[in-house]
Design a protein around this motif. Structure first.
Motif, PDB file in Angstrom:
ATOM      1  N   LEU A 117       0.825  -1.201   0.000  1.00 21.77           N
ATOM      2  CA  LEU A 117       0.000   0.000   0.000  1.00 21.77           C
ATOM      3  C   LEU A 117       0.863   1.257   0.000  1.00 21.77           C
ATOM      4  CD1 LEU A 117      -2.822   1.197   0.067  1.00 21.77           C
ATOM      5  CD2 LEU A 117      -2.773   0.998   2.549  1.00 21.77           C
ATOM      6  N   LEU A 118       1.914   1.265   0.800  1.00 17.72           N
ATOM      7  CA  LEU A 118       2.816   2.421   0.839  1.00 17.72           C
ATOM      8  C   LEU A 118       3.514   2.629  -0.504  1.00 17.72           C
ATOM      9  CD1 LEU A 118       4.421   1.925   4.366  1.00 17.72           C
ATOM     10  CD2 LEU A 118       2.874   3.752   3.664  1.00 17.72           C
ATOM     11  N   ILE A 119       4.063   1.562  -1.048  1.00 14.63           N
ATOM     12  CA  ILE A 119       4.773   1.673  -2.328  1.00 14.63           C
ATOM     13  C   ILE A 119       3.809   2.002  -3.458  1.00 14.63           C
ATOM     14  CG2 ILE A 119       6.096   0.382  -4.057  1.00 14.63           C
ATOM     15  CD1 ILE A 119       7.357  -1.166  -1.714  1.00 14.63           C
ATOM     16  N   GLY A 120       2.698   1.287  -3.525  1.00 10.51           N
ATOM     17  CA  GLY A 120       1.737   1.491  -4.604  1.00 10.51           C
ATOM     18  C   GLY A 120       1.166   2.891  -4.619  1.00 10.51           C
ATOM     19  N   ALA A 121       0.787   3.407  -3.456  1.00  9.81           N
ATOM     20  CA  ALA A 121       0.233   4.760  -3.395  1.00  9.81           C
ATOM     21  C   ALA A 121       1.287   5.790  -3.795  1.00  9.81           C
ATOM     22  CB  ALA A 121      -0.302   5.054  -1.997  1.00  9.81           C
ATOM     23  N   SER A 122       2.506   5.621  -3.317  1.00 13.10           N
ATOM     24  CA  SER A 122       3.580   6.562  -3.654  1.00 13.10           C
ATOM     25  C   SER A 122       3.886   6.553  -5.143  1.00 13.10           C
ATOM     26  CB  SER A 122       4.854   6.225  -2.868  1.00 13.10           C
ATOM     27  OG  SER A 122       4.611   6.312  -1.492  1.00 13.10           O
ATOM     28  N   VAL A 123       3.999   5.367  -5.711  1.00 11.94           N
ATOM     29  CA  VAL A 123       4.314   5.247  -7.135  1.00 11.94           C
ATOM     30  C   VAL A 123       3.173   5.803  -7.989  1.00 11.94           C
ATOM     31  CG1 VAL A 123       4.612   3.562  -8.999  1.00 11.94           C
ATOM     32  CG2 VAL A 123       5.942   3.354  -6.904  1.00 11.94           C
ATOM     33  N   LEU A 124       1.947   5.512  -7.610  1.00 12.01           N
ATOM     34  CA  LEU A 124       0.812   6.008  -8.385  1.00 12.01           C
ATOM     35  C   LEU A 124       0.723   7.532  -8.317  1.00 12.01           C
ATOM     36  CD1 LEU A 124      -1.539   5.225 -10.179  1.00 12.01           C
ATOM     37  CD2 LEU A 124      -2.939   4.981  -8.130  1.00 12.01           C
ATOM     38  N   MET A 125       0.912   8.112  -7.132  1.00 11.41           N
ATOM     39  CA  MET A 125       0.886   9.575  -7.017  1.00 11.41           C
ATOM     40  C   MET A 125       2.026  10.214  -7.809  1.00 11.41           C
ATOM     41  SD  MET A 125      -0.382  10.445  -3.149  1.00 11.41           S
ATOM     42  CE  MET A 125       0.866   9.497  -2.318  1.00 11.41           C
ATOM     43  N   ALA A 126       3.217   9.614  -7.745  1.00 13.02           N
ATOM     44  CA  ALA A 126       4.359  10.148  -8.501  1.00 13.02           C
ATOM     45  C   ALA A 126       4.119  10.042 -10.004  1.00 13.02           C
ATOM     46  CB  ALA A 126       5.634   9.403  -8.110  1.00 13.02           C
ATOM     47  N   THR A 127       3.517   8.961 -10.442  1.00 13.43           N
ATOM     48  CA  THR A 127       3.217   8.781 -11.862  1.00 13.43           C
ATOM     49  C   THR A 127       2.222   9.831 -12.345  1.00 13.43           C
ATOM     50  OG1 THR A 127       3.639   6.411 -11.713  1.00 13.43           O
ATOM     51  CG2 THR A 127       2.305   7.159 -13.569  1.00 13.43           C
ATOM     52  N   ILE A 128       1.179  10.050 -11.563  1.00 12.76           N
ATOM     53  CA  ILE A 128       0.185  11.060 -11.938  1.00 12.76           C
ATOM     54  C   ILE A 128       0.817  12.446 -11.946  1.00 12.76           C
ATOM     55  CG2 ILE A 128      -1.943  12.205 -11.189  1.00 12.76           C
ATOM     56  CD1 ILE A 128      -2.839   9.402 -10.150  1.00 12.76           C
ATOM     57  N   ALA A 129       1.625  12.757 -10.942  1.00 16.42           N
ATOM     58  CA  ALA A 129       2.271  14.070 -10.869  1.00 16.42           C
ATOM     59  C   ALA A 129       3.235  14.274 -12.033  1.00 16.42           C
ATOM     60  CB  ALA A 129       3.004  14.218  -9.537  1.00 16.42           C
ATOM     61  N   PHE A 130       4.051  13.277 -12.319  1.00 20.90           N
ATOM     62  CA  PHE A 130       5.012  13.382 -13.412  1.00 20.90           C
ATOM     63  C   PHE A 130       4.297  13.567 -14.747  1.00 20.90           C
ATOM     64  CE2 PHE A 130       7.482  11.404 -16.813  1.00 20.90           C
ATOM     65  CZ  PHE A 130       8.663  12.122 -16.726  1.00 20.90           C
ATOM     66  N   SER A 131       3.297  12.750 -14.989  1.00 24.58           N
ATOM     67  CA  SER A 131       2.569  12.821 -16.260  1.00 24.58           C
ATOM     68  C   SER A 131       1.863  14.160 -16.410  1.00 24.58           C
ATOM     69  CB  SER A 131       1.551  11.699 -16.354  1.00 24.58           C
ATOM     70  OG  SER A 131       2.189  10.454 -16.313  1.00 24.58           O
ATOM     71  N   SER A 132       1.224  14.631 -15.359  1.00 30.34           N
ATOM     72  CA  SER A 132       0.519  15.908 -15.404  1.00 30.34           C
ATOM     73  C   SER A 132       1.480  17.060 -15.635  1.00 30.34           C
ATOM     74  CB  SER A 132      -0.263  16.142 -14.109  1.00 30.34           C
ATOM     75  OG  SER A 132      -1.199  15.119 -13.920  1.00 30.34           O
ATOM     76  N   GLN A 133       2.593  17.049 -14.933  1.00 29.92           N
ATOM     77  CA  GLN A 133       3.577  18.111 -15.090  1.00 29.92           C
ATOM     78  C   GLN A 133       4.097  18.165 -16.519  1.00 29.92           C
ATOM     79  OE1 GLN A 133       7.038  17.801 -12.594  1.00 29.92           O
ATOM     80  NE2 GLN A 133       8.098  19.435 -13.668  1.00 29.92           N
ATOM     81  N   ARG A 134       4.493  17.014 -17.053  1.00 28.01           N
ATOM     82  CA  ARG A 134       5.028  16.990 -18.412  1.00 28.01           C
ATOM     83  C   ARG A 134       3.965  17.419 -19.424  1.00 28.01           C
ATOM     84  NH1 ARG A 134       9.287  18.447 -18.196  1.00 28.01           N
ATOM     85  NH2 ARG A 134       9.540  17.956 -20.381  1.00 28.01           N
ATOM     86  N   PHE A 135       2.718  16.996 -19.233  1.00 23.41           N
ATOM     87  CA  PHE A 135       1.644  17.369 -20.147  1.00 23.41           C
ATOM     88  C   PHE A 135       1.427  18.877 -20.141  1.00 23.41           C
ATOM     89  CE2 PHE A 135      -2.861  18.351 -20.809  1.00 23.41           C
ATOM     90  CZ  PHE A 135      -2.994  17.936 -22.112  1.00 23.41           C
ATOM     91  N   PHE A 136       1.337  19.476 -18.960  1.00 27.47           N
ATOM     92  CA  PHE A 136       1.080  20.911 -18.887  1.00 27.47           C
ATOM     93  C   PHE A 136       2.280  21.725 -19.360  1.00 27.47           C
ATOM     94  CE2 PHE A 136      -2.271  19.480 -15.897  1.00 27.47           C
ATOM     95  CZ  PHE A 136      -3.338  19.918 -16.657  1.00 27.47           C
ATOM     96  N   GLU A 137       3.486  21.259 -19.100  1.00 25.82           N
ATOM     97  CA  GLU A 137       4.659  21.943 -19.636  1.00 25.82           C
ATOM     98  C   GLU A 137       4.660  21.894 -21.166  1.00 25.82           C
ATOM     99  OE1 GLU A 137       8.049  20.180 -17.768  1.00 25.82           O
ATOM    100  OE2 GLU A 137       7.750  21.275 -15.899  1.00 25.82           O
ATOM    101  N   TYR A 138       4.260  20.781 -21.714  1.00 29.59           N
ATOM    102  CA  TYR A 138       4.157  20.654 -23.166  1.00 29.59           C
ATOM    103  C   TYR A 138       3.112  21.627 -23.710  1.00 29.59           C
ATOM    104  CZ  TYR A 138       3.217  18.600 -27.732  1.00 29.59           C
ATOM    105  OH  TYR A 138       3.017  18.411 -29.071  1.00 29.59           O
TER     106      TYR A 138
END
Length: 148
Positions: A117-138
């Motif tokens: 749960l700790l790893i999965g939640a962290s990885v999922l939040m980081a994935t969403i944050a990374f993807s969103s950041q790159r999309f909006f920067e683009y």
């Protein structure tokens, strides 16, 4: 003598090697098609990480591939959580129907669920944050180019 499938072991295999489908191979054997599909997004995502390290954050292929790694890891952690939270009776019926009831799974399965749960939640939040950041920067870069 055929040994039964352990719920605790399946939980920890999903936690440690789930992104490569090892938990699927443990439960269903080497002919499991879903197990063979797990490594593909994991390896593509790792390739994206290597591309980003080599070419920087502006590499569009890298930021398209990296979320695949996050999603594969999140899916593996979800599998570990589901395995660990499955009741012992349901586990026996599903994975060891011809065997006598096994001993209760105990705290190791619960600890595996907590770690997943700790790893999965962290990885999922980081994935969403990374993807969103790159999309909006683009999007900002595209808007700047159009305004010139």
């Amino acid at each position: 003598m055929k040994h039964g499938k352990s719920k605790t072991l399946a939980t920890w295999i999903a936690l440690v090697g789930g992104a490569l489908g090892l938990h699927r191979f443990y439960l269903a054997g080497a002919r499991d098609i879903w197990g063979w599909l797990y490594p593909l997004p994991t390896l593509l995502g790792l390739y994206g990480v290597f591309r980003m390290r080599e070419f920087g954050l502006d590499d569009q292929l890298a930021w398209l591939l990296i979320p695949l790694l996050g999603l594969a890891l999140s899916a593996a952690m979800l599998s570990a959580i589901v395995y660990g939270l499955t009741s012992d009776e349901v586990w026996q019926q599903r994975h060891n129907p011809d065997r006598t009831p096994a001993a209760p799974s105990g705290w190791l399965a619960v600890i595996g669920v907590i770690v997943a749960l700790l790893i999965g939640a962290s990885v999922l939040m980081a994935t969403i944050a990374f993807s969103s950041q790159r999309f909006f920067e683009y999007q900002v870069d595209q808007a700047r180019q159009l305004s010139r």
